[in-house]
Design a protein around this motif. Structure first.
Motif, mmCIF file in Angstrom:
data_model
loop_
_atom_site.group_PDB
_atom_site.id
_atom_site.type_symbol
_atom_site.label_atom_id
_atom_site.label_comp_id
_atom_site.label_asym_id
_atom_site.label_seq_id
_atom_site.Cartn_x
_atom_site.Cartn_y
_atom_site.Cartn_z
ATOM 1 N N LYS A 1 -43.080 0.429 -68.491
ATOM 2 C CA LYS A 1 -43.086 -0.376 -67.860
ATOM 3 C C LYS A 1 -42.180 0.784 -66.733
ATOM 4 N N LEU A 2 -41.530 1.428 -67.493
ATOM 5 C CA LEU A 2 -40.624 3.096 -66.386
ATOM 6 C C LEU A 2 -41.964 3.422 -65.734
ATOM 7 N N SER A 3 -43.692 4.062 -67.029
ATOM 8 C CA SER A 3 -43.965 4.987 -66.011
ATOM 9 C C SER A 3 -45.149 4.081 -65.034
ATOM 10 N N TYR A 4 -45.249 2.948 -65.403
ATOM 11 C CA TYR A 4 -45.740 2.243 -64.351
ATOM 12 C C TYR A 4 -44.951 1.875 -63.101
ATOM 13 N N GLN A 5 -44.171 0.589 -62.682
ATOM 14 C CA GLN A 5 -43.309 1.344 -62.051
ATOM 15 C C GLN A 5 -43.316 3.353 -61.191
ATOM 16 N N TRP A 6 -43.202 3.914 -62.279
ATOM 17 C CA TRP A 6 -43.387 5.129 -61.019
ATOM 18 C C TRP A 6 -44.857 5.443 -60.889
ATOM 19 N N LYS A 7 -45.636 5.222 -61.910
ATOM 20 C CA LYS A 7 -46.997 5.714 -61.223
ATOM 21 C C LYS A 7 -46.767 4.982 -60.069
ATOM 22 N N LEU A 8 -46.531 3.303 -59.250
ATOM 23 C CA LEU A 8 -47.130 3.210 -58.353
ATOM 24 C C LEU A 8 -46.173 3.672 -57.548
ATOM 25 N N ILE A 9 -45.062 3.570 -58.254
ATOM 26 C CA ILE A 9 -44.283 4.993 -56.128
ATOM 27 C C ILE A 9 -45.263 6.032 -55.816
ATOM 28 N N SER A 10 -45.233 6.956 -56.827
ATOM 29 C CA SER A 10 -45.958 8.078 -56.617
ATOM 30 C C SER A 10 -47.208 7.901 -56.326
ATOM 31 N N ALA A 11 -47.545 6.842 -56.490
ATOM 32 C CA ALA A 11 -49.178 6.467 -55.705
ATOM 33 C C ALA A 11 -49.544 6.202 -54.082
ATOM 34 N N SER A 12 -48.243 5.549 -53.856
ATOM 35 C CA SER A 12 -47.617 5.098 -53.063
ATOM 36 C C SER A 12 -47.114 6.305 -51.380
ATOM 37 N N ALA A 13 -46.597 7.271 -51.696
ATOM 38 C CA ALA A 13 -45.806 8.488 -51.215
ATOM 39 C C ALA A 13 -46.699 9.159 -50.712
ATOM 40 N N ASN A 14 -47.012 10.059 -49.724
ATOM 41 C CA ASN A 14 -47.509 10.671 -48.331
ATOM 42 C C ASN A 14 -45.837 12.351 -49.331
ATOM 43 N N TYR A 15 -46.957 12.493 -49.978
ATOM 44 C CA TYR A 15 -45.805 14.117 -50.380
ATOM 45 C C TYR A 15 -45.880 15.386 -49.144
ATOM 46 N N TRP A 16 -46.953 14.972 -48.003
ATOM 47 C CA TRP A 16 -47.030 16.096 -47.424
ATOM 48 C C TRP A 16 -45.567 15.773 -46.217
ATOM 49 N N LEU A 17 -45.394 14.448 -45.711
ATOM 50 C CA LEU A 17 -44.633 14.077 -45.502
ATOM 51 C C LEU A 17 -43.054 14.718 -46.144
ATOM 52 N N VAL A 18 -43.420 14.124 -47.027
ATOM 53 C CA VAL A 18 -42.219 14.027 -47.547
ATOM 54 C C VAL A 18 -41.558 15.481 -47.816
ATOM 55 N N LEU A 19 -41.969 16.288 -48.612
ATOM 56 C CA LEU A 19 -41.779 17.697 -48.263
ATOM 57 C C LEU A 19 -41.634 18.762 -46.823
ATOM 58 N N CYS A 20 -42.365 18.616 -45.894
ATOM 59 C CA CYS A 20 -42.961 18.948 -44.666
ATOM 60 C C CYS A 20 -41.963 18.717 -44.040
ATOM 61 N N ILE A 21 -41.281 17.176 -43.715
ATOM 62 C CA ILE A 21 -40.483 16.647 -42.942
ATOM 63 C C ILE A 21 -39.144 16.782 -42.380
ATOM 64 N N PRO A 22 -38.377 16.667 -43.537
ATOM 65 C CA PRO A 22 -37.240 17.481 -44.108
ATOM 66 C C PRO A 22 -36.727 19.286 -43.967
ATOM 67 N N LEU A 23 -38.046 19.913 -44.129
ATOM 68 C CA LEU A 23 -38.286 21.308 -44.365
ATOM 69 C C LEU A 23 -38.362 21.634 -42.795
ATOM 70 N N THR A 24 -39.085 21.324 -41.921
ATOM 71 C CA THR A 24 -38.657 21.194 -40.844
ATOM 72 C C THR A 24 -37.683 21.399 -40.198
ATOM 73 N N ILE A 25 -37.310 20.015 -40.085
ATOM 74 C CA ILE A 25 -35.678 19.420 -39.489
ATOM 75 C C ILE A 25 -34.472 20.982 -40.040
ATOM 76 N N ALA A 26 -35.027 21.077 -41.073
ATOM 77 C CA ALA A 26 -33.635 21.944 -41.028
ATOM 78 C C ALA A 26 -33.838 23.691 -40.724
ATOM 79 N N CYS A 27 -35.008 23.823 -40.467
ATOM 80 C CA CYS A 27 -35.258 25.140 -40.074
ATOM 81 C C CYS A 27 -34.776 25.028 -38.432
ATOM 82 N N CYS A 28 -35.240 23.891 -37.915
ATOM 83 C CA CYS A 28 -35.255 23.517 -36.503
ATOM 84 C C CYS A 28 -33.703 23.775 -36.387
ATOM 85 N N ILE A 29 -32.709 22.711 -37.186
ATOM 86 C CA ILE A 29 -31.261 23.071 -37.141
ATOM 87 C C ILE A 29 -30.849 24.829 -37.509
#
Length: 195
Positions: A1-29
């Motif tokens: 059940k947990l692996s199915y939930q994780w698959k749904l969540i991970s399939a829904s994420a845009n990893y480029w945005l998840v990684l790039c937005i915080p790193l860009t904000i941190a660099c700017c600050i």
């Protein structure tokens, strides 16, 4: 059940945005602080974080009252846990992490309440971005980046700023979350209603 939930969540994420937005904000600050043009100090950021966390908690609770959707009660509790972390009562550090674990356990055990939300790309991406922003904040606070030149100059304000950005991202994702219906569920519901 947990692996199915994780698959749904991970399939829904845009990893480029998840990684790039915080790193860009941190660099700017980071650069704004080093060039001495960053206008906020630690105390201002802490005060705003208190207002933001309690505000999102109350707004999520209001949405629960209005919609009766238990997801928003859970969201209000999550923002309340972040608010408790911001007021720093004695012994709260372990309690905050325990509170988060309990909330994630509740989400896991009541996955049917969250099913429509975890397939929504916007919600999952904003939550992932917010939590990665928290990760940057915590690692800055723990001084993982002390090898970076001038780390002592930017450490406190960068940590508080990233924490505030994380509160805003997670709070916005939770408050403005909407259910995304799975096509087969929607089609089955439409067929059942037409009969």
């Amino acid at each position: 059940k947990l692996s199915y939930q994780w698959k749904l969540i991970s399939a829904s994420a845009n990893y480029w945005l998840v990684l790039c937005i915080p790193l860009t904000i941190a660099c700017c600050i980071f650069h704004l602080i080093l060039h001495e043009v960053y206008p906020f100090n630690k105390y201002q950021l802490e005060e705003v974080a208190l207002i933001v966390t309690v505000g999102f908690s109350l707004l999520c609770f209001s949405r629960f009252i209005y919609s009766k959707d238990k997801f928003f009660l859970w969201a209000a509790a999550m923002m309340f846990v972040f608010w408790v972390r911001e007021i720093h009562p004695p012994g709260s550090s372990g309690g905050v992490y325990l509170g988060l674990l309990v909330l994630f356990y509740i989400a896991h055990k009541n996955h049917h309440l969250f099913a429509g939300y975890i397939i929504n790309k916007r919600v999952v991406t904003m939550l992932g971005t917010g939590f990665f922003t928290y990760f940057i904040s915590v690692t800055t606070d723990q001084r993982w980046w002390k090898f970076v030149p001038a780390e002592k100059i930017f450490q406190t304000r960068l940590e508080e700023s990233m924490e505030l950005v994380g509160h805003i991202l997670v709070g916005s994702a939770l408050l403005f979350a909407s259910i995304k219906r799975q096509p087969e569920i929607t089609q089955a519901k439409d067929i059942a209603e037409s009969q």
